[in-house]
Design an enzyme around this catalytic site. Structure first.
Site, PDB file in Angstrom:
ATOM      1  N   HIS A  90       1.724   2.438  10.598  1.00  0.00           N
ATOM      2  CA  HIS A  90       0.893   2.347   9.386  1.00  0.00           C
ATOM      3  C   HIS A  90      -0.533   2.791   9.713  1.00  0.00           C
ATOM      4  O   HIS A  90      -1.051   2.482  10.784  1.00  0.00           O
ATOM      5  CB  HIS A  90       0.903   0.910   8.839  1.00  0.00           C
ATOM      6  CG  HIS A  90       0.286   0.832   7.481  1.00  0.00           C
ATOM      7  ND1 HIS A  90      -1.080   0.862   7.293  1.00  0.00           N
ATOM      8  CD2 HIS A  90       0.848   0.779   6.245  1.00  0.00           C
ATOM      9  CE1 HIS A  90      -1.323   0.810   5.995  1.00  0.00           C
ATOM     10  NE2 HIS A  90      -0.174   0.766   5.338  1.00  0.00           N
ATOM     11  N   GLU A  94      -3.291   1.715   8.960  1.00  0.00           N
ATOM     12  CA  GLU A  94      -4.221   0.633   9.320  1.00  0.00           C
ATOM     13  C   GLU A  94      -4.028   0.177  10.764  1.00  0.00           C
ATOM     14  O   GLU A  94      -4.824  -0.608  11.280  1.00  0.00           O
ATOM     15  CB  GLU A  94      -4.068  -0.541   8.332  1.00  0.00           C
ATOM     16  CG  GLU A  94      -4.686  -0.209   6.983  1.00  0.00           C
ATOM     17  CD  GLU A  94      -4.105  -0.979   5.802  1.00  0.00           C
ATOM     18  OE1 GLU A  94      -3.349  -1.940   6.019  1.00  0.00           O
ATOM     19  OE2 GLU A  94      -4.416  -0.596   4.664  1.00  0.00           O
ATOM     20  N   GLY A 148      -4.974   1.700  -1.125  1.00  0.00           N
ATOM     21  CA  GLY A 148      -5.955   0.735  -1.621  1.00  0.00           C
ATOM     22  C   GLY A 148      -7.091   1.346  -2.445  1.00  0.00           C
ATOM     23  O   GLY A 148      -8.069   0.669  -2.725  1.00  0.00           O
ATOM     24  N   GLU A 182       2.347   8.209   3.288  1.00  0.00           N
ATOM     25  CA  GLU A 182       1.204   7.465   2.745  1.00  0.00           C
ATOM     26  C   GLU A 182      -0.089   8.211   3.050  1.00  0.00           C
ATOM     27  O   GLU A 182      -0.667   8.048   4.135  1.00  0.00           O
ATOM     28  CB  GLU A 182       1.123   6.080   3.402  1.00  0.00           C
ATOM     29  CG  GLU A 182       2.301   5.189   3.130  1.00  0.00           C
ATOM     30  CD  GLU A 182       1.904   3.711   3.207  1.00  0.00           C
ATOM     31  OE1 GLU A 182       2.150   3.009   2.232  1.00  0.00           O
ATOM     32  OE2 GLU A 182       1.326   3.287   4.215  1.00  0.00           O
ATOM     33  N   GLY A 235       1.573  -2.043  -1.189  1.00  0.00           N
ATOM     34  CA  GLY A 235       0.684  -3.006  -0.538  1.00  0.00           C
ATOM     35  C   GLY A 235       0.184  -4.043  -1.529  1.00  0.00           C
ATOM     36  O   GLY A 235       0.936  -4.920  -1.975  1.00  0.00           O
ATOM     37  N   GLY A 236      -1.092  -3.905  -1.925  1.00  0.00           N
ATOM     38  CA  GLY A 236      -1.751  -4.883  -2.789  1.00  0.00           C
ATOM     39  C   GLY A 236      -0.893  -5.404  -3.937  1.00  0.00           C
ATOM     40  O   GLY A 236      -0.782  -6.626  -4.131  1.00  0.00           O
ATOM     41  N   SER A 288      -1.418   2.841  -3.428  1.00  0.00           N
ATOM     42  CA  SER A 288      -1.846   2.487  -4.792  1.00  0.00           C
ATOM     43  C   SER A 288      -0.743   2.530  -5.843  1.00  0.00           C
ATOM     44  O   SER A 288      -0.999   2.844  -6.999  1.00  0.00           O
ATOM     45  CB  SER A 288      -3.009   3.387  -5.231  1.00  0.00           C
ATOM     46  OG  SER A 288      -4.119   3.196  -4.382  1.00  0.00           O
ATOM     47  N   ASN A 316       4.536  -4.484   1.464  1.00  0.00           N
ATOM     48  CA  ASN A 316       3.757  -4.605   2.702  1.00  0.00           C
ATOM     49  C   ASN A 316       2.605  -5.567   2.438  1.00  0.00           C
ATOM     50  O   ASN A 316       1.621  -5.201   1.799  1.00  0.00           O
ATOM     51  CB  ASN A 316       3.243  -3.211   3.095  1.00  0.00           C
ATOM     52  CG  ASN A 316       2.297  -3.270   4.280  1.00  0.00           C
ATOM     53  OD1 ASN A 316       2.228  -4.281   4.983  1.00  0.00           O
ATOM     54  ND2 ASN A 316       1.565  -2.189   4.516  1.00  0.00           N
ATOM     55  N   TRP A 317       2.751  -6.788   2.941  1.00  0.00           N
ATOM     56  CA  TRP A 317       1.755  -7.820   2.636  1.00  0.00           C
ATOM     57  C   TRP A 317       0.505  -7.744   3.504  1.00  0.00           C
ATOM     58  O   TRP A 317      -0.435  -8.497   3.294  1.00  0.00           O
ATOM     59  CB  TRP A 317       2.408  -9.205   2.768  1.00  0.00           C
ATOM     60  CG  TRP A 317       3.027  -9.660   1.496  1.00  0.00           C
ATOM     61  CD1 TRP A 317       3.541  -8.866   0.510  1.00  0.00           C
ATOM     62  CD2 TRP A 317       3.179 -11.008   1.049  1.00  0.00           C
ATOM     63  NE1 TRP A 317       4.020  -9.638  -0.516  1.00  0.00           N
ATOM     64  CE2 TRP A 317       3.811 -10.962  -0.207  1.00  0.00           C
ATOM     65  CE3 TRP A 317       2.867 -12.251   1.596  1.00  0.00           C
ATOM     66  CZ2 TRP A 317       4.115 -12.109  -0.927  1.00  0.00           C
ATOM     67  CZ3 TRP A 317       3.180 -13.395   0.884  1.00  0.00           C
ATOM     68  CH2 TRP A 317       3.786 -13.320  -0.362  1.00  0.00           C
ATOM     69  N   LYS A 318       0.532  -6.892   4.527  1.00  0.00           N
ATOM     70  CA  LYS A 318      -0.641  -6.756   5.414  1.00  0.00           C
ATOM     71  C   LYS A 318      -1.084  -8.152   5.901  1.00  0.00           C
ATOM     72  O   LYS A 318      -0.239  -9.005   6.115  1.00  0.00           O
ATOM     73  CB  LYS A 318      -1.763  -6.016   4.690  1.00  0.00           C
ATOM     74  CG  LYS A 318      -1.253  -4.737   4.036  1.00  0.00           C
ATOM     75  CD  LYS A 318      -2.329  -3.863   3.511  1.00  0.00           C
ATOM     76  CE  LYS A 318      -1.675  -2.624   2.903  1.00  0.00           C
ATOM     77  NZ  LYS A 318      -2.599  -1.567   2.614  1.00  0.00           N
TER      78      LYS A 318
HETATM   79  P1  PGA Z   1      -1.606  -0.161  -1.342  1.00  0.00           P
HETATM   80  O1  PGA Z   1      -1.108  -0.111   0.179  1.00  0.00           O
HETATM   81  O2  PGA Z   1      -0.387  -0.190  -2.206  1.00  0.00           O
HETATM   82  O3  PGA Z   1      -2.418  -1.426  -1.428  1.00  0.00           O
HETATM   83  O4  PGA Z   1      -2.416   1.066  -1.565  1.00  0.00           O
HETATM   84  C1  PGA Z   1       0.013   0.618   0.566  1.00  0.00           C
HETATM   85  C2  PGA Z   1       0.211   0.496   2.048  1.00  0.00           C
HETATM   86  O5  PGA Z   1      -0.788   0.438   2.778  1.00  0.00           O
HETATM   87  O6  PGA Z   1       1.349   0.465   2.545  1.00  0.00           O
END
Ligand code: PGA
Length: 243
Positions: free
Chosen positions: A93, A95, A167, A161, A225-226, A204, A6-8
């Protein structure tokens, strides 16, 4: 096992080159990880083209509640996402949940199902819910309201999640993860008669914790994500998941 990147809101047009190593790796990929990239809308087309002759699939990170086309400035429908050659879509998600209630998420899932996209429905409790022992209530509500009036869930994957894990570098205990994933699977079985559910974990995930996470037998993959925006780290996670 799914490994979903997930590149956001990261990446520019040059980022397509950062798929080179992942593409070569996926061709030698012994344990057949299912790799999916979800870059921002702006990169979907170039990612689809880049991965055309590979097993890597591409997905979007959200869509509009309305199916098809319409006068919704700034909106992107699941039909448009399908038209680009995407096979997956992330919906709900955390976010995006500030602008998304479960009713809107339900509409988005319906529109994506009409386009036969594979849906990654994200659910998870906030720290305040966890501290009040409300995790199960939150998960059940998000699941049942998000999937309301839907009977065929074969194309729906759940990503658990916990919001406080995203994050932050903090992941749930092994016990809590086993328990919560089991709860999600049991709820889908009991309430929706869906016995083949797939549940991913997200929050994470990194090369240091992947081996421990892989010990959890009811996990079907990861939403990353990250750590997924750096291809060396992403490959490292997949590689270390082989135990
Ligand atoms: P993260 O994000 O791996 O950076 O914690 C995961 C996500 O939001 O899908």
């Amino acid at each position: 096992m799914y490994f979903i990147a997930n590149w956001k809101m990261f990446g520019t047009i040059k980022s397509v080159n950062s798929l080179n190593k992942v593409i070569s790796y996926s061709k030698t990929n012994k344990h057949k990880a299912k790799i999916v990239y979800c870059p921002p809308y702006t990169l979907l087309k170039s990612f689809v083209e880049k991965t055309k002759k590979t097993n890597i699939k591409i997905g979007a990170q959200d869509c509009h509640t309305q199916p098809n086309y319409g006068p919704y400035t700034g909106g992107i429908s699941s039909k448009m996402i399908k038209d680009l050659g995407c096979k997956f879509i992330i919906i709900g998600h955390s976010e995006t949940r500030a602008e998304n209630n479960n009713k809107k998420i339900n509409l988005k899932i319906k529109s994506a199902l009409e386009e036969k996209l594979n849906i990654i429905l994200c659910i998870g409790e906030k720290l305040v819910d966890k501290n009040k022992n409300k995790t199960k209530n939150v998960l059940k509500k998000q699941l049942l309201e998000g999937l309301k009036n839907l009977s065929n869930l074969n194309k729906v994957i759940i990503a658990y999640e916990p919001v406080w894990s995203i994050g932050t570098g903090i992941i749930p205990s092994e016990n809590d993860l086993i328990k919560n994933i089991k709860f999600i699977k049991d709820t889908l079985k009991k309430s929706k008669n869906f016995t083949k559910s797939k549940v991913l974990y997200g929050g994470s995930v990194n090369p240091k914790n992947i081996k421990n996470l892989m010990r959890i037998s009811n996990i079907d993959g990861f939403l990353i994500g990250g750590a997924s925006t750096n291809e060396k780290i992403f490959i490292d996670i997949i590689r270390k998941s082989i135990i």
